[in-house]
Design an enzyme around this catalytic site. Sequence first.
Site, mmCIF file in Angstrom:
data_model
loop_
_atom_site.group_PDB
_atom_site.id
_atom_site.type_symbol
_atom_site.label_atom_id
_atom_site.label_comp_id
_atom_site.label_asym_id
_atom_site.label_seq_id
_atom_site.Cartn_x
_atom_site.Cartn_y
_atom_site.Cartn_z
ATOM 1 N N LYS A 1 -0.247 -3.976 24.867
ATOM 2 C CA LYS A 1 -0.002 -4.992 23.836
ATOM 3 C C LYS A 1 1.392 -4.766 23.297
ATOM 4 C CE LYS A 1 -4.238 -6.677 24.032
ATOM 5 N NZ LYS A 1 -4.637 -8.031 24.320
ATOM 6 N N HIS B 1 -11.069 -11.555 35.200
ATOM 7 C CA HIS B 1 -10.940 -11.878 33.774
ATOM 8 C C HIS B 1 -11.517 -13.285 33.619
ATOM 9 C CE1 HIS B 1 -8.931 -12.726 29.901
ATOM 10 N NE2 HIS B 1 -8.988 -11.411 29.744
HETATM 11 C C1 CAP Z 1 -8.631 -7.416 25.039
HETATM 12 C C2 CAP Z 1 -8.071 -8.582 25.805
HETATM 13 C C3 CAP Z 1 -9.026 -9.334 26.710
HETATM 14 C C4 CAP Z 1 -10.284 -9.819 26.060
HETATM 15 C C5 CAP Z 1 -11.011 -10.865 26.880
HETATM 16 C C6 CAP Z 1 -7.456 -9.544 24.826
HETATM 17 O O1 CAP Z 1 -7.688 -6.840 24.174
HETATM 18 O O2 CAP Z 1 -7.062 -8.136 26.638
HETATM 19 O O3 CAP Z 1 -8.335 -10.416 27.244
HETATM 20 O O4 CAP Z 1 -11.096 -8.713 25.894
HETATM 21 O O5 CAP Z 1 -12.275 -11.093 26.397
HETATM 22 O O6 CAP Z 1 -6.356 -10.014 25.069
HETATM 23 O O7 CAP Z 1 -8.098 -9.838 23.823
HETATM 24 P P1 CAP Z 1 -8.131 -5.906 22.955
HETATM 25 P P2 CAP Z 1 -13.595 -10.831 27.251
HETATM 26 O O8 CAP Z 1 -8.765 -4.679 23.563
HETATM 27 O O9 CAP Z 1 -6.850 -5.595 22.237
HETATM 28 O O10 CAP Z 1 -9.086 -6.683 22.114
HETATM 29 O O11 CAP Z 1 -13.562 -9.418 27.746
HETATM 30 O O12 CAP Z 1 -14.682 -11.075 26.269
HETATM 31 O O13 CAP Z 1 -13.563 -11.824 28.355
HETATM 32 MG MG MG Z 2 -6.383 -10.109 27.267
#
Ligand code: CAP
Ligand code: MG
Length: 427
Positions: free
Chosen positions: A166, A284
């Site tokens: 991030k 994803h």
């Molecule tokens: C998680 C993440 C993922 C989400 C997707 C984001 O980051 O990289 O894309 O988890 O959701 O950008 O939010 P964090 P899912 O760990 O910082 O939250 O797994 O429910 O499909």
């Molecule tokens: Mg993500």
Amino acid sequence: MVGITYEDFLDRSYEPTADDLVCRFYVEPAADMDAEAAASRVASESSNGTWAALQVEGSVTDLSATAFDVEPTSVGGDTPGTDRREGYDVGVAYPMALFEPGSMPQVLSCIAGNILGMKAVDRIRLRDCEWPEPLATSFPGPAYGSAVRDRVFDAGDRPITATVPKPKVGLSTDQHVEVGYQAWTGGIDLLKDDENLTDQAFNPFHDRLTESLDARDRAEEETGERKSYLVNVTAPGGEMLDRVDAVAEAGGEYVMVDVVTCGWAAVQQVRERCDRHGLAIHAHRAMHAGFDRLPDHGVSMRVIAQIARLCGVDQIHTGTADLGKLANEDTAGINEWLRSDLYGLADVLPTASGGLHPGLVPELVDRLGTQLCIQAGGGIHGHPDGTHAGAKALRAAVDAAAAGEDIEAAAEREPALATAIEKWGTE
Ligand code: CAP
Ligand code: MG
């Protein structure tokens, strides 16, 4: 002349055969429609009927679906942002001959197509499917499924771990690679690209790929552990396949694909291309909530996960059992389906992601078990002492949970975990 009318698509005494695809829908009939009339229209429009009674010359193959079950039910009200609604559970059986074997777009154009917008229903949701053997086995399924853990890593029985740098986008290639290196050497197994990072000028795909895999090699040497990279190959058409080839050439083990935004035909193509190279696929699911968030309409995540398994992904995001930042549909039930027997097709390894941090790991493992990939972005890079410490904290939490050890005891040995718990707590 034969007349086909809507009534021909309802038969409450029908018993589905072993070769039928059985779909379960949640249906709220329109105000001027009773439940049986709505159910027969669902079966009709999703197979070979239309709004007008048809006069068909000569004999045609009977490809009609049959609505065989119509029972009152209710959905919603149990999770924030949803209302309790009354409707019907409708079972529809489709003859195998309606489908083109091995074509997910064709199957979905039937069972999740026009019917989602029919005026005959106020709401309709495809909730679950029972796949007959000839249709299920016309798809390849995953090449490895959860066996990918042992194929790529030496992680024993503990969950494997992943992290996404991030901010999501904006890091240069050098910065991105350095974050990956810090995470790998801190104890994380998989570096993962974020979904909206593909091939932008600030961090081009090919540079990121080769430089990350170099850093992976260094991290492996330093830690004595196997490491890998979920590089996002999502792109239009042939470009995505070229990127798959590039990953194989560069010595990667996995590709990451955003399966809903790129579409199932593309996923099927990637599965075929990965087969040539022995690459695994991490799925994803950005945009899934457009179909599955509201419990009274759309297509459930359970069905999306089924589609992904048939098309052949090895890992897929299925949520955090409500522990993280995103709304989730029955993660445990979906994960159980992904592991269930499906005519010998491989299983799929679920990934828990979205708002996770080390303190949530014990409860997560309690709810979902250890056959899991645990992914944390903010929960690693937001650690007060940086990415390396964040990675150490997550790894210590995962090792402890897998060994049945208390997280507080693990935190006494690993100061980075103690700091993470101090910052984010354990719930
Ligand atoms: C998680 C993440 C993922 C989400 C997707 C984001 O980051 O990289 O894309 O988890 O959701 O950008 O939010 P964090 P899912 O760990 O910082 O939250 O797994 O429910 O499909
Ligand atoms: Mg993500």
